[in-house]
Design a protein around this motif. Sequence first.
Motif, PDB file in Angstrom:
ATOM      1  N   GLU A 205       0.808  -1.216   0.000  1.00 13.50           N
ATOM      2  CA  GLU A 205       0.000   0.000   0.000  1.00 13.50           C
ATOM      3  C   GLU A 205       0.843   1.269   0.000  1.00 13.50           C
ATOM      4  O   GLU A 205       0.488   2.289   0.569  1.00 13.50           O
ATOM      5  N   LYS A 206       1.972   1.204  -0.658  1.00 12.89           N
ATOM      6  CA  LYS A 206       2.804   2.396  -0.837  1.00 12.89           C
ATOM      7  C   LYS A 206       2.294   3.228  -2.012  1.00 12.89           C
ATOM      8  O   LYS A 206       2.433   4.438  -2.031  1.00 12.89           O
ATOM      9  N   ILE A 207       1.719   2.530  -3.018  1.00  5.47           N
ATOM     10  CA  ILE A 207       1.130   3.213  -4.165  1.00  5.47           C
ATOM     11  C   ILE A 207      -0.198   2.553  -4.479  1.00  5.47           C
ATOM     12  O   ILE A 207      -0.471   1.421  -4.059  1.00  5.47           O
ATOM     13  N   ASP A 208      -1.032   3.256  -5.228  1.00  7.89           N
ATOM     14  CA  ASP A 208      -2.314   2.709  -5.663  1.00  7.89           C
ATOM     15  C   ASP A 208      -2.284   2.633  -7.186  1.00  7.89           C
ATOM     16  O   ASP A 208      -2.437   3.645  -7.873  1.00  7.89           O
ATOM     17  N   ILE A 209      -2.047   1.434  -7.690  1.00  7.43           N
ATOM     18  CA  ILE A 209      -1.883   1.262  -9.136  1.00  7.43           C
ATOM     19  C   ILE A 209      -3.171   1.599  -9.879  1.00  7.43           C
ATOM     20  O   ILE A 209      -3.134   2.265 -10.908  1.00  7.43           O
ATOM     21  N   GLU A 210      -4.312   1.163  -9.357  1.00 14.47           N
ATOM     22  CA  GLU A 210      -5.578   1.393 -10.056  1.00 14.47           C
ATOM     23  C   GLU A 210      -5.844   2.883 -10.228  1.00 14.47           C
ATOM     24  O   GLU A 210      -6.218   3.339 -11.313  1.00 14.47           O
ATOM     25  N   ALA A 211      -5.645   3.647  -9.157  1.00 13.42           N
ATOM     26  CA  ALA A 211      -5.892   5.094  -9.238  1.00 13.42           C
ATOM     27  C   ALA A 211      -4.898   5.757 -10.184  1.00 13.42           C
ATOM     28  O   ALA A 211      -5.265   6.651 -10.957  1.00 13.42           O
ATOM     29  N   THR A 212      -3.656   5.330 -10.140  1.00 11.13           N
ATOM     30  CA  THR A 212      -2.630   5.910 -11.005  1.00 11.13           C
ATOM     31  C   THR A 212      -2.925   5.613 -12.466  1.00 11.13           C
ATOM     32  O   THR A 212      -2.849   6.510 -13.313  1.00 11.13           O
ATOM     33  N   VAL A 213      -3.274   4.374 -12.773  1.00  9.40           N
ATOM     34  CA  VAL A 213      -3.596   3.999 -14.152  1.00  9.40           C
ATOM     35  C   VAL A 213      -4.821   4.759 -14.623  1.00  9.40           C
ATOM     36  O   VAL A 213      -4.846   5.286 -15.747  1.00  9.40           O
ATOM     37  N   LYS A 214      -5.846   4.850 -13.776  1.00 10.14           N
ATOM     38  CA  LYS A 214      -7.066   5.562 -14.141  1.00 10.14           C
ATOM     39  C   LYS A 214      -6.770   7.032 -14.418  1.00 10.14           C
ATOM     40  O   LYS A 214      -7.291   7.618 -15.375  1.00 10.14           O
ATOM     41  N   LYS A 215      -5.915   7.642 -13.598  1.00 12.89           N
ATOM     42  CA  LYS A 215      -5.563   9.050 -13.787  1.00 12.89           C
ATOM     43  C   LYS A 215      -4.894   9.273 -15.141  1.00 12.89           C
ATOM     44  O   LYS A 215      -5.252  10.202 -15.877  1.00 12.89           O
ATOM     45  N   TYR A 216      -3.944   8.404 -15.478  1.00 14.42           N
ATOM     46  CA  TYR A 216      -3.236   8.568 -16.751  1.00 14.42           C
ATOM     47  C   TYR A 216      -4.099   8.213 -17.948  1.00 14.42           C
ATOM     48  O   TYR A 216      -3.980   8.823 -19.013  1.00 14.42           O
ATOM     49  N   VAL A 217      -4.994   7.253 -17.815  1.00 14.87           N
ATOM     50  CA  VAL A 217      -5.924   6.918 -18.901  1.00 14.87           C
ATOM     51  C   VAL A 217      -6.866   8.077 -19.148  1.00 14.87           C
ATOM     52  O   VAL A 217      -7.138   8.453 -20.287  1.00 14.87           O
ATOM     53  N   ASP A 218      -7.388   8.665 -18.060  1.00 16.10           N
ATOM     54  CA  ASP A 218      -8.259   9.835 -18.214  1.00 16.10           C
ATOM     55  C   ASP A 218      -7.519  11.004 -18.856  1.00 16.10           C
ATOM     56  O   ASP A 218      -8.062  11.694 -19.720  1.00 16.10           O
ATOM     57  N   LYS A 219      -6.286  11.207 -18.451  1.00 14.51           N
ATOM     58  CA  LYS A 219      -5.482  12.292 -19.009  1.00 14.51           C
ATOM     59  C   LYS A 219      -5.233  12.046 -20.504  1.00 14.51           C
ATOM     60  O   LYS A 219      -5.320  12.961 -21.309  1.00 14.51           O
ATOM     61  N   PHE A 220      -4.948  10.790 -20.860  1.00 20.00           N
ATOM     62  CA  PHE A 220      -4.715  10.445 -22.255  1.00 20.00           C
ATOM     63  C   PHE A 220      -6.005  10.606 -23.070  1.00 20.00           C
ATOM     64  O   PHE A 220      -5.968  11.074 -24.209  1.00 20.00           O
ATOM     65  N   ALA A 221      -7.122  10.222 -22.485  1.00 23.44           N
ATOM     66  CA  ALA A 221      -8.410  10.326 -23.189  1.00 23.44           C
ATOM     67  C   ALA A 221      -8.761  11.788 -23.424  1.00 23.44           C
ATOM     68  O   ALA A 221      -9.371  12.140 -24.457  1.00 23.44           O
ATOM     69  N   LYS A 222      -8.447  12.682 -22.489  1.00 16.57           N
ATOM     70  CA  LYS A 222      -8.745  14.106 -22.640  1.00 16.57           C
ATOM     71  C   LYS A 222      -7.916  14.734 -23.756  1.00 16.57           C
ATOM     72  O   LYS A 222      -8.367  15.651 -24.423  1.00 16.57           O
ATOM     73  N   GLU A 223      -6.688  14.255 -23.949  1.00 13.11           N
ATOM     74  CA  GLU A 223      -5.813  14.816 -24.973  1.00 13.11           C
ATOM     75  C   GLU A 223      -6.342  14.533 -26.376  1.00 13.11           C
ATOM     76  O   GLU A 223      -6.102  15.291 -27.290  1.00 13.11           O
ATOM     77  N   LYS A 224      -7.018  13.444 -26.563  1.00 15.58           N
ATOM     78  CA  LYS A 224      -7.541  13.106 -27.893  1.00 15.58           C
ATOM     79  C   LYS A 224      -8.791  13.828 -28.089  1.00 15.58           C
ATOM     80  O   LYS A 224      -9.376  14.483 -28.602  1.00 15.58           O
TER      81      LYS A 224
END
Length: 88
Positions: free
Chosen positions: A69-88
């Motif tokens: 529990e040092k990092i949250d992979i799901e939240a991190t992946v979701k954040k970057y996917v959302d960021k990538f989706a916004k760029e398109k």
Amino acid sequence: MEREDMIVEISMRTDIPMEDVEDVLDYQDIIEAEELMCCKKKKCIFMTILIIMFVLGVAVTLCILDKKEKIDIEATVKKYVDKFAKEK
């Protein structure tokens, strides 16, 4: 020294016909080309294995950090996917 000059020189020094010397040199060139290809294949295989090991190391490190529990992979992946989706 050019190839023709080398063939003549070897033929004169060894009393071997020029055609035989030329055949031997051609065969030597083929062997050197095959050795070079083999070396390139080995280098390519080694680099591929090295890259795969690096990627696996990163994946294992991320899994370990997620379990501790040092990092949250799901939240991190979701954040970057959302960021990538916004760029398109």
